[in-house]
Write an enzyme that holds these catalytic residues in place. Structure first.
Site, PDB file in Angstrom:
ATOM      1  N   CYS A 306     -10.161  24.153 -37.320  1.00 61.91           N
ATOM      2  CA  CYS A 306     -10.383  25.020 -36.154  1.00 61.91           C
ATOM      3  C   CYS A 306      -9.143  25.707 -35.552  1.00 61.91           C
ATOM      4  O   CYS A 306      -9.299  26.750 -34.935  1.00 61.91           O
ATOM      5  CB  CYS A 306     -11.164  24.283 -35.078  1.00 61.91           C
ATOM      6  SG  CYS A 306     -10.433  22.737 -34.542  1.00 61.91           S
ATOM      7  N   ARG A 336      -4.478  18.886 -47.844  1.00 61.16           N
ATOM      8  CA  ARG A 336      -3.602  17.870 -47.263  1.00 61.16           C
ATOM      9  C   ARG A 336      -2.868  17.159 -48.385  1.00 61.16           C
ATOM     10  O   ARG A 336      -3.481  16.829 -49.405  1.00 61.16           O
ATOM     11  CB  ARG A 336      -4.410  16.834 -46.480  1.00 61.16           C
ATOM     12  CG  ARG A 336      -5.103  17.424 -45.285  1.00 61.16           C
ATOM     13  CD  ARG A 336      -5.836  16.350 -44.500  1.00 61.16           C
ATOM     14  NE  ARG A 336      -6.473  16.980 -43.351  1.00 61.16           N
ATOM     15  CZ  ARG A 336      -7.087  16.319 -42.387  1.00 61.16           C
ATOM     16  NH1 ARG A 336      -7.141  15.004 -42.416  1.00 61.16           N
ATOM     17  NH2 ARG A 336      -7.641  16.963 -41.372  1.00 61.16           N
ATOM     18  N   GLU A 338      -2.006  14.064 -49.683  1.00 60.34           N
ATOM     19  CA  GLU A 338      -2.431  12.682 -49.425  1.00 60.34           C
ATOM     20  C   GLU A 338      -1.579  11.670 -50.174  1.00 60.34           C
ATOM     21  O   GLU A 338      -1.859  10.475 -50.149  1.00 60.34           O
ATOM     22  CB  GLU A 338      -3.916  12.497 -49.769  1.00 60.34           C
ATOM     23  CG  GLU A 338      -4.869  13.301 -48.882  1.00 60.34           C
ATOM     24  CD  GLU A 338      -5.126  12.643 -47.516  1.00 60.34           C
ATOM     25  OE1 GLU A 338      -4.529  11.591 -47.221  1.00 60.34           O
ATOM     26  OE2 GLU A 338      -5.924  13.208 -46.748  1.00 60.34           O
ATOM     27  N   ARG A 347     -10.830  11.009 -51.505  1.00 58.76           N
ATOM     28  CA  ARG A 347      -9.584  11.439 -50.853  1.00 58.76           C
ATOM     29  C   ARG A 347      -8.888  12.419 -51.768  1.00 58.76           C
ATOM     30  O   ARG A 347      -8.384  12.063 -52.811  1.00 58.76           O
ATOM     31  CB  ARG A 347      -8.680  10.244 -50.544  1.00 58.76           C
ATOM     32  CG  ARG A 347      -7.475  10.628 -49.698  1.00 58.76           C
ATOM     33  CD  ARG A 347      -6.722   9.418 -49.210  1.00 58.76           C
ATOM     34  NE  ARG A 347      -7.536   8.587 -48.340  1.00 58.76           N
ATOM     35  CZ  ARG A 347      -7.751   8.845 -47.052  1.00 58.76           C
ATOM     36  NH1 ARG A 347      -7.182   9.873 -46.481  1.00 58.76           N
ATOM     37  NH2 ARG A 347      -8.523   8.062 -46.337  1.00 58.76           N
ATOM     38  N   GLU A 355     -16.870  23.353 -40.613  1.00 52.93           N
ATOM     39  CA  GLU A 355     -16.326  23.017 -39.302  1.00 52.93           C
ATOM     40  C   GLU A 355     -17.250  23.590 -38.241  1.00 52.93           C
ATOM     41  O   GLU A 355     -17.559  24.776 -38.236  1.00 52.93           O
ATOM     42  CB  GLU A 355     -14.913  23.606 -39.141  1.00 52.93           C
ATOM     43  CG  GLU A 355     -14.296  23.357 -37.783  1.00 52.93           C
ATOM     44  CD  GLU A 355     -13.595  22.005 -37.669  1.00 52.93           C
ATOM     45  OE1 GLU A 355     -13.795  21.143 -38.565  1.00 52.93           O
ATOM     46  OE2 GLU A 355     -12.860  21.816 -36.699  1.00 52.93           O
ATOM     47  N   ASP A 416     -15.848   8.801 -35.218  1.00 50.98           N
ATOM     48  CA  ASP A 416     -15.851   8.873 -36.677  1.00 50.98           C
ATOM     49  C   ASP A 416     -17.186   8.382 -37.195  1.00 50.98           C
ATOM     50  O   ASP A 416     -17.752   7.428 -36.652  1.00 50.98           O
ATOM     51  CB  ASP A 416     -14.758   7.965 -37.261  1.00 50.98           C
ATOM     52  CG  ASP A 416     -13.418   8.682 -37.378  1.00 50.98           C
ATOM     53  OD1 ASP A 416     -13.350   9.882 -37.049  1.00 50.98           O
ATOM     54  OD2 ASP A 416     -12.441   8.026 -37.797  1.00 50.98           O
ATOM     55  N   GLU A 429     -14.744   7.112 -43.851  1.00 52.45           N
ATOM     56  CA  GLU A 429     -15.080   8.134 -42.850  1.00 52.45           C
ATOM     57  C   GLU A 429     -15.568   9.374 -43.589  1.00 52.45           C
ATOM     58  O   GLU A 429     -14.892   9.859 -44.483  1.00 52.45           O
ATOM     59  CB  GLU A 429     -13.832   8.489 -42.024  1.00 52.45           C
ATOM     60  CG  GLU A 429     -14.080   9.659 -41.094  1.00 52.45           C
ATOM     61  CD  GLU A 429     -12.793  10.257 -40.510  1.00 52.45           C
ATOM     62  OE1 GLU A 429     -11.776   9.537 -40.429  1.00 52.45           O
ATOM     63  OE2 GLU A 429     -12.817  11.442 -40.139  1.00 52.45           O
ATOM     64  N   ASN A 432     -16.558  13.645 -38.493  1.00 48.33           N
ATOM     65  CA  ASN A 432     -16.288  13.235 -37.120  1.00 48.33           C
ATOM     66  C   ASN A 432     -16.915  14.205 -36.119  1.00 48.33           C
ATOM     67  O   ASN A 432     -17.341  15.291 -36.489  1.00 48.33           O
ATOM     68  CB  ASN A 432     -14.789  13.082 -36.873  1.00 48.33           C
ATOM     69  CG  ASN A 432     -14.046  14.387 -37.047  1.00 48.33           C
ATOM     70  OD1 ASN A 432     -14.621  15.461 -37.020  1.00 48.33           O
ATOM     71  ND2 ASN A 432     -12.750  14.304 -37.231  1.00 48.33           N
ATOM     72  N   CYS A 458     -15.179  19.897 -31.681  1.00 48.86           N
ATOM     73  CA  CYS A 458     -15.383  20.296 -33.063  1.00 48.86           C
ATOM     74  C   CYS A 458     -15.845  19.107 -33.887  1.00 48.86           C
ATOM     75  O   CYS A 458     -15.668  17.951 -33.499  1.00 48.86           O
ATOM     76  CB  CYS A 458     -14.129  20.928 -33.648  1.00 48.86           C
ATOM     77  SG  CYS A 458     -12.739  19.810 -33.840  1.00 48.86           S
ATOM     78  N   ARG A 465     -16.918  14.114 -48.959  1.00 47.60           N
ATOM     79  CA  ARG A 465     -17.141  12.783 -48.373  1.00 47.60           C
ATOM     80  C   ARG A 465     -18.636  12.488 -48.243  1.00 47.60           C
ATOM     81  O   ARG A 465     -19.069  11.372 -48.489  1.00 47.60           O
ATOM     82  CB  ARG A 465     -16.463  12.677 -47.008  1.00 47.60           C
ATOM     83  CG  ARG A 465     -14.936  12.727 -47.065  1.00 47.60           C
ATOM     84  CD  ARG A 465     -14.321  11.369 -47.259  1.00 47.60           C
ATOM     85  NE  ARG A 465     -12.885  11.448 -47.431  1.00 47.60           N
ATOM     86  CZ  ARG A 465     -11.990  11.121 -46.498  1.00 47.60           C
ATOM     87  NH1 ARG A 465     -12.397  10.706 -45.317  1.00 47.60           N
ATOM     88  NH2 ARG A 465     -10.713  11.210 -46.763  1.00 47.60           N
TER      89      ARG A 465
HETATM   90  P1  ATP Z   1      -8.907   9.683 -43.214  1.00 45.91           P
HETATM   91  O1  ATP Z   1      -8.681   8.673 -42.139  1.00 45.91           O
HETATM   92  O2  ATP Z   1      -9.942   9.297 -44.209  1.00 45.91           O
HETATM   93  O3  ATP Z   1      -7.660  10.206 -43.825  1.00 45.91           O
HETATM   94  P2  ATP Z   1      -8.838  11.748 -41.298  1.00 45.91           P
HETATM   95  O4  ATP Z   1      -8.933  10.982 -40.037  1.00 45.91           O
HETATM   96  O5  ATP Z   1      -7.518  12.196 -41.784  1.00 45.91           O
HETATM   97  O6  ATP Z   1      -9.573  10.937 -42.479  1.00 45.91           O
HETATM   98  P3  ATP Z   1      -9.907  14.042 -40.063  1.00 45.91           P
HETATM   99  O7  ATP Z   1      -8.568  14.583 -39.809  1.00 45.91           O
HETATM  100  O8  ATP Z   1     -10.696  13.481 -38.950  1.00 45.91           O
HETATM  101  O9  ATP Z   1      -9.845  12.961 -41.240  1.00 45.91           O
HETATM  102  O10 ATP Z   1     -10.738  15.162 -40.840  1.00 45.91           O
HETATM  103  C1  ATP Z   1     -12.103  15.409 -40.605  1.00 45.91           C
HETATM  104  C2  ATP Z   1     -12.929  15.256 -41.846  1.00 45.91           C
HETATM  105  O11 ATP Z   1     -12.321  15.930 -42.951  1.00 45.91           O
HETATM  106  C3  ATP Z   1     -13.077  13.829 -42.346  1.00 45.91           C
HETATM  107  O12 ATP Z   1     -14.107  13.165 -41.659  1.00 45.91           O
HETATM  108  C4  ATP Z   1     -13.423  14.038 -43.783  1.00 45.91           C
HETATM  109  O13 ATP Z   1     -14.786  14.382 -43.924  1.00 45.91           O
HETATM  110  C5  ATP Z   1     -12.605  15.247 -44.154  1.00 45.91           C
HETATM  111  N1  ATP Z   1     -11.342  14.877 -44.823  1.00 45.91           N
HETATM  112  C6  ATP Z   1     -10.155  14.618 -44.242  1.00 45.91           C
HETATM  113  N2  ATP Z   1      -9.215  14.332 -45.160  1.00 45.91           N
HETATM  114  C7  ATP Z   1      -9.835  14.429 -46.372  1.00 45.91           C
HETATM  115  C8  ATP Z   1      -9.398  14.260 -47.728  1.00 45.91           C
HETATM  116  N3  ATP Z   1      -8.130  13.967 -48.009  1.00 45.91           N
HETATM  117  N4  ATP Z   1     -10.289  14.429 -48.718  1.00 45.91           N
HETATM  118  C9  ATP Z   1     -11.574  14.756 -48.449  1.00 45.91           C
HETATM  119  N5  ATP Z   1     -12.050  14.933 -47.200  1.00 45.91           N
HETATM  120  C10 ATP Z   1     -11.196  14.778 -46.162  1.00 45.91           C
HETATM  121 ZN    ZN Z   2     -11.598  20.999 -35.494  1.00 45.43          ZN
HETATM  122 MG    MG Z   3      -6.176  11.477 -43.221  1.00 45.38          MG
END
Ligand code: ATP
Ligand code: ZN
Ligand code: MG
Length: 499
Positions: A306, A336, A338, A347, A355, A416, A429, A432, A458, A465
């Site tokens: 967002c 990201r 990771e 992941r 979004e 979450d 997760e 959210n 948001c 996921r």
């Molecule tokens: P995690 O704790 O699993 O790393 P996050 O807290 O970093 O997740 P948010 O920043 O809340 O995730 O992102 C919102 C949503 O984006 C998550 O609920 C998930 O559906 C998705 N998401 C985030 N990171 C990833 C990833 N590396 N791969 C796939 N989906 C992701």
């Molecule tokens: Zn957002």
């Molecule tokens: Mg994360």
């Protein structure tokens, strides 16, 4: 807190003739009795502890407590002195900071080491005390760098204290038990069946027709059950994010270890790039080191979806009657880094999200989040039929800024959605729902006509996921999928065969 500042004020001409020593003495007395105590409780404030006039220079030593910090005292004093010297047609040309020492009461927190800080030459940590030797000039005092350093230290300490507690995860809701039809890792199984293939990049897949159709079915469910009935309208948010956006969204505070950085060429002149092209042509290797010197970082790839939306409203005033506003974006990938955490489609470094973004008055924003929670419960219970739970966690925007402090936010915050993966017994997760308070409207200067605060929220729905969770519990065979889902997804296409 103790501050000790040594500074030299350089004047436009010698002070010996014009301003008499007694006049300066009088000024110092006035500073110590009045000017540098203003706004501080009795007995507190700053003080000129030593001074000396030599030719066109005034050397000063200012000591203070936290009430009138020495750098504030200096700026205050400079202004008044300027007026006094002005009468003698002498100006203050510049201020040189010779030495600035700040000492704080500091109980060393387990796991917190302060090794390096910007604009700090030396850090001394002793029993109950932290001493900083600053390396600053006047412009940095103007920009309140010392105050921000102290704030930064306090934030670091709070973050460590808070990490030690476990209250940042609180169960809100848990679904009924479900029958699981699968006990394997769905990514492995999909790879076997050729539903997807590893792409060339890390944490990246090429999704085949079958899993793509499943993603689209999830999107359709989301749109039909939630977005459309609630009046959501689709928008397209940028996927390259310029630094200016992340400065305003707060991500510039902490995104660095996970960002995918984007660079542009320093010039598009082909001649400038000829050596790179030639190198590739003769070696068949891309000379990454050579490229690094010829490009410029301008931001990163979409991380949280967002933030770049808010540029649409930046600096605008909206009439209250158009609220609440609900929009969503599904126009591209999120990225990201990771690192070692990559795991199948659970992941990824490159993933796909819808979004969902809403805004309104504080009450509208909170109410709407509850409506969304209802809709999601319906989707997960009645359509996907999965075992899942809701938990109250650290708001994502605070986690992403590397900040702590769940306690101070009650109405704003993140829920979450997690589901168990039978093959590992772990909870993942998968999306959210967040009420972000007035964070974004403040950051991007968006206002309401009535003057009331604008709030927003948001919800990031991760398609990979959702798939990871659904397939882990139900398996890849459609006969084990809930009827409602099967009617949305239809037949899975079989396109490729390999020899
Ligand atoms: P995690 O704790 O699993 O790393 P996050 O807290 O970093 O997740 P948010 O920043 O809340 O995730 O992102 C919102 C949503 O984006 C998550 O609920 C998930 O559906 C998705 N998401 C985030 N990171 C990833 C990833 N590396 N791969 C796939 N989906 C992701
Ligand atoms: Zn957002
Ligand atoms: Mg994360």
């Amino acid at each position: 807190m103790e501050f000790e500042l040594k500074a030299v004020l350089k004047c436009s001409s010698s002070l010996s003739g014009a301003a008499s020593p007694s006049e300066i003495t009088e000024f110092v007395t006035y500073c110590n009795a009045d000017l540098l105590k203003r706004g501080a409780p009795p007995g507190c404030g700053a003080e000129i502890a030593g001074w000396n006039v030599a030719e066109d220079k005034i050397e000063l030593k200012i000591v203070s407590d936290r009430f009138v910090r020495a750098h504030d005292a200096l700026l205050r004093l400079k202004k008044e002195l300027g007026k006094l010297l002005g009468k003698h047609r002498i100006g203050i040309r510049g201020v040189e900071i010779e030495d600035y020492k700040i000492a704080l009461d500091w109980e060393a927190e387990e796991g917190l080491k302060i090794r390096k800080l910007p604009f700090v030459r030396e850090i001394k940590q002793e029993e109950g005390r932290l001493e900083l030797l600053l390396d600053v000039d006047e412009s940095m005092l103007d920009k309140r760098i010392p105050d921000r350093l102290i704030r930064l230290l306090e934030d670091k300490r709070d973050a460590v204290r808070w990490k030690g507690k476990s209250e940042h995860w609180e169960l809100l809701f848990e679904s009924e038990q479900r029958q699981f039809h699968f006990d394997k890792d769905p990514t492995e199984e999909m790879l076997k069946r050729g539903w997807l293939q590893h792409a060339a990049g890390r944490g990246q897949y090429v999704y085949g027709p079958q899993i793509t159709k499943i993603f689209r079915a999830f999107e359709k469910i989301l749109l039909d059950e939630l977005c459309t009935p609630l009046g959501y309208k689709e928008m397209i948010f940028p996927k390259f994010v310029a630094w200016d956006v992340w400065k305003k969204s707060g991500h510039a505070k902490g995104i660095y270890p996970e960002a995918y950085y984007v660079c542009t060429p320093k010039t598009r002149d082909p001649e400038y790039w000829e050596d790179v092209m030639d190198y590739f042509k003769v070696t068949n290797e891309v000379p990454v080191d050579m490229i690094m010197g010829k490009i410029e970082n301008v931001g990163g790839m979409c991380y949280a979806q967002c933030p770049p939306f808010w540029v649409f409203l930046q600096g605008k005033i909206m009439p209250d009657e158009i609220l609440p506003i609900m929009v969503f974006d599904r126009s591209g990938t999120s990225h990201r880094y990771e690192s070692g955490g990559l795991h199948g489609i659970e992941r990824l470094d490159e993933f796909h999200r819808v979004e969902i973004l809403w805004m309104g008055t504080k009450q509208q924003a909170i109410e709407h989040s509850k409506v969304l929670q209802e809709k999601y419960r319906h989707i997960f219970n009645d359509i996907l039929d999965i075992a899942w739970r809701e938990a109250w966690v650290t708001p994502w925007f605070m986690a992403q800024e590397g900040k702590a402090g769940l306690a101070e936010i009650k109405e704003a915050g993140t829920i979450d959605y997690e589901a168990v993966l039978p093959y590992s017994g772990k909870w993942l997760e998968f999306q959210n729902v967040s009420v972000n308070g007035d964070k974004y409207p403040k950051g991007f200067s968006v206002k309401l006509q009535s003057g009331e605060d604008l709030w927003s929220g948001c919800s990031g729905v991760g398609l990979e996921r959702w798939a990871a969770v659904f397939l882990a519990q139900k398996g890849l065979d459609a006969e084990n999928w809930p009827e409602k889902f099967r009617s949305v997804v239809g037949e899975l296409p079989e396109v490729f065969r390999f020899l």
